[in-house]
Enzyme design. Structure first.
Site, PDB file in Angstrom:
ATOM      1  N   LYS A 185     -11.529 -15.827   9.736  1.00 24.96           N
ATOM      2  CA  LYS A 185     -12.603 -14.602   9.563  1.00 24.96           C
ATOM      3  C   LYS A 185     -12.197 -14.042   8.986  1.00 24.96           C
ATOM      4  CE  LYS A 185     -11.350 -14.890  14.265  1.00 24.96           C
ATOM      5  NZ  LYS A 185     -11.219 -16.419  14.783  1.00 24.96           N
ATOM      6  N   LYS A 245       0.683  -1.301  -0.252  1.00 27.05           N
ATOM      7  CA  LYS A 245      -0.074  -0.371   0.045  1.00 27.05           C
ATOM      8  C   LYS A 245       0.519   1.463   0.099  1.00 27.05           C
ATOM      9  CE  LYS A 245      -3.432  -1.661   3.682  1.00 27.05           C
ATOM     10  NZ  LYS A 245      -4.496  -1.020   4.582  1.00 27.05           N
ATOM     11  N   LYS A 257      -8.597 -21.387   2.564  1.00 27.55           N
ATOM     12  CA  LYS A 257      -9.162 -21.623   4.324  1.00 27.55           C
ATOM     13  C   LYS A 257     -10.278 -21.130   4.390  1.00 27.55           C
ATOM     14  CE  LYS A 257      -6.646 -20.798   8.765  1.00 27.55           C
ATOM     15  NZ  LYS A 257      -6.847 -19.870   9.122  1.00 27.55           N
TER      16      LYS A 257
HETATM   17  P1  ADP Z   1      -9.362 -17.760  11.952  1.00 27.29           P
HETATM   18  O1  ADP Z   1      -8.131 -18.120  10.960  1.00 27.29           O
HETATM   19  O2  ADP Z   1     -10.861 -17.678  12.209  1.00 27.29           O
HETATM   20  O3  ADP Z   1      -9.076 -16.027  12.726  1.00 27.29           O
HETATM   21  P2  ADP Z   1      -8.194 -18.202  13.905  1.00 27.29           P
HETATM   22  O4  ADP Z   1      -6.435 -18.498  13.837  1.00 27.29           O
HETATM   23  O5  ADP Z   1      -8.907 -18.073  15.211  1.00 27.29           O
HETATM   24  O6  ADP Z   1      -8.975 -18.276  13.623  1.00 27.29           O
HETATM   25  O7  ADP Z   1      -7.207 -20.064  14.637  1.00 27.29           O
HETATM   26  C1  ADP Z   1      -8.225 -20.936  16.045  1.00 27.29           C
HETATM   27  C2  ADP Z   1      -7.800 -22.273  15.657  1.00 27.29           C
HETATM   28  O8  ADP Z   1      -8.582 -22.919  14.886  1.00 27.29           O
HETATM   29  C3  ADP Z   1      -6.222 -22.797  15.674  1.00 27.29           C
HETATM   30  O9  ADP Z   1      -5.560 -22.831  16.179  1.00 27.29           O
HETATM   31  C4  ADP Z   1      -6.049 -22.778  13.797  1.00 27.29           C
HETATM   32  O10 ADP Z   1      -5.422 -23.616  13.460  1.00 27.29           O
HETATM   33  C5  ADP Z   1      -7.784 -23.613  14.315  1.00 27.29           C
HETATM   34  N1  ADP Z   1      -9.020 -23.095  12.261  1.00 27.29           N
HETATM   35  C6  ADP Z   1      -8.951 -21.935  12.053  1.00 27.29           C
HETATM   36  N2  ADP Z   1      -9.185 -22.047  10.601  1.00 27.29           N
HETATM   37  C7  ADP Z   1      -9.241 -22.691  10.398  1.00 27.29           C
HETATM   38  C8  ADP Z   1      -9.028 -23.790   8.849  1.00 27.29           C
HETATM   39  N3  ADP Z   1     -10.004 -23.550   8.094  1.00 27.29           N
HETATM   40  N4  ADP Z   1      -8.827 -24.533   8.969  1.00 27.29           N
HETATM   41  C9  ADP Z   1      -8.321 -25.855  10.029  1.00 27.29           C
HETATM   42  N5  ADP Z   1      -8.336 -25.462  11.261  1.00 27.29           N
HETATM   43  C10 ADP Z   1      -8.496 -24.013  11.869  1.00 27.29           C
END
Ligand code: ADP
Ligand code: TRP
Length: 331
Positions: free
Chosen positions: A203, A119, A200
């Site tokens: 959020k 950016k 993937k």
């Molecule tokens: P987000 O990507 O939604 O912000 P987080 O980083 O808070 O999710 O992840 C919380 C836990 O859930 C972590 O251990 C992460 O590896 C797992 N996790 C999040 N999204 C996935 C996914 N799409 N597939 C597998 N595990 C996931």
């Protein structure tokens, strides 16, 4: 002595199916044979969440999500990170053993820097020290309980490797095993759960299927799954469809085989495939949703559970800290 399994979830928003299959479910499986310590990483969330009301409520949502998913607080030590001051004291000690270069390589920090550069913003725009030192607090979360295994999704593996590096620097310095070296526990079949758009589920991509929403919203969300323009008649390859990838998580073997052959034979459109997906997802999530709603209707009891967990966790944390302080000469 039983081995120790530990994991945490950042309370930054609604829990989704990726969190459940990538983190919560494998962690609850491990809790059957390990001594488990599972927690809400609320100070990690503070890095990005500055609205007190919102953070206060997501902390309870994530806690209720763990319980509704089957965590038994009599068997698992279940607590909030912020209730364990020993974690922050250990973080300060680990800082002395962590090179800045290691933090420069952390994915979350690098992603922010890259976005800034693209950016044309200042390199460090939007980077607070909590984000920059995120892996050190996470290493302390893990190391403070002598954890053996840390069940996480693939995206967290780098953080566990950093915790290993940091603990190894401590042990190498004192010539003894002061800190336990943790291992990541990634379940390969749930390593990356796809989201509505096939990327993937996360959020940050706004492509999630939340775990605890009313049935109507769950159905609407599933209907939003992005598909290609293949007609109803065309045979389809189930392995190329995120509808089928998600279906496999919820359906039994016979259901999976039946749907796969309907895809391959043609005659089934995406709309029908989504309806079938909704049916199996809702079958699993309905009872969980009921438990979740009941827990959220009684926050004082929920807080009491977390408080009890913290009381069990703190003496363990204090003993590991004491061992490190002694080795370091600050006892
Ligand atoms: P987000 O990507 O939604 O912000 P987080 O980083 O808070 O999710 O992840 C919380 C836990 O859930 C972590 O251990 C992460 O590896 C797992 N996790 C999040 N999204 C996935 C996914 N799409 N597939 C597998 N595990 C996931
Ligand atoms: N960083 C993890 C995430 O974003 C959350 C977390 C914090 C964690 N501390 C931890 C996970 C310790 C495992 C162990 O999902």
């Amino acid at each position: 002595m039983k081995k120790i399994s530990l994991t945490g979830i950042k309370p930054t928003g609604d829990l989704h199916i990726g969190n459940y299959f990538g983190a919560i479910k494998p962690a609850l499986e491990l809790a059957k044979e390990y001594d488990a310590r599972y927690f809400i990483a609320d100070y990690h969330a503070l890095n990005s969440m500055k609205d007190p009301k919102e953070l206060n409520s997501t902390i309870r949502q994530v806690a209720a999500g763990w319980l509704a998913s089957g965590l038994d607080p009599e068997k698992v030590i279940f607590y909030r990170q912020s209730s364990i001051p020993e974690v922050f004291e250990l973080t300060a000690m680990l800082m002395a053993f962590t090179s800045k270069g290691l933090m420069n390589r952390a994915h979350a920090y690098k992603a922010q820097v890259q976005e800034n550069n693209e950016k044309g913003d200042d390199t460090d725009a939007g980077v607070n020290m909590g984000l920059f030192t995120y892996p050190i607090l996470m290493a302390a979360d893990i190391i403070i309980f002598d954890s053996d295994i840390v069940p996480v999704g693939k995206d967290q593996v780098q953080h566990i490797e950093m915790a290993q590096d940091i603990a190894q620097s401590v042990n190498a310095n004192y010539g003894q095993q002061v800190l336990k070296i943790p291992q990541a526990g990634v379940q390969e079949d749930a390593a990356v759960i796809p989201g509505l758009d096939g990327r993937k589920m996360s959020k940050s991509y706004n492509n999630v299927i939340p775990l605890f929403v009313p049935e109507k919203i769950l159905r609407k969300t599933i209907m939003r799954i992005v598909t290609n323009s293949q007609s109803v008649e065309e045979p389809k390859n189930p392995d190329e469809s995120q509808i089928y990838q998600l279906y496999k998580l919820f359906a039994d073997n016979d259901e999976q085989a039946a749907l796969a052959s309907r895809y391959r034979n043609g005659g089934m459109g995406w709309g029908e495939a989504k309806e079938e997906l909704f049916r199996v997802v809702n079958r699993t999530l309905s009872p969980m949703r009921e438990r979740y709603d009941a827990i959220m209707a009684d926050i004082p009891s929920l807080d009491k559970i977390l408080q009890n967990g913290a009381e069990k966790a703190r003496p363990i944390a204090a003993s590991v800290l004491k061992r490190f302080r002694k080795a370091a000469g600050v006892d």
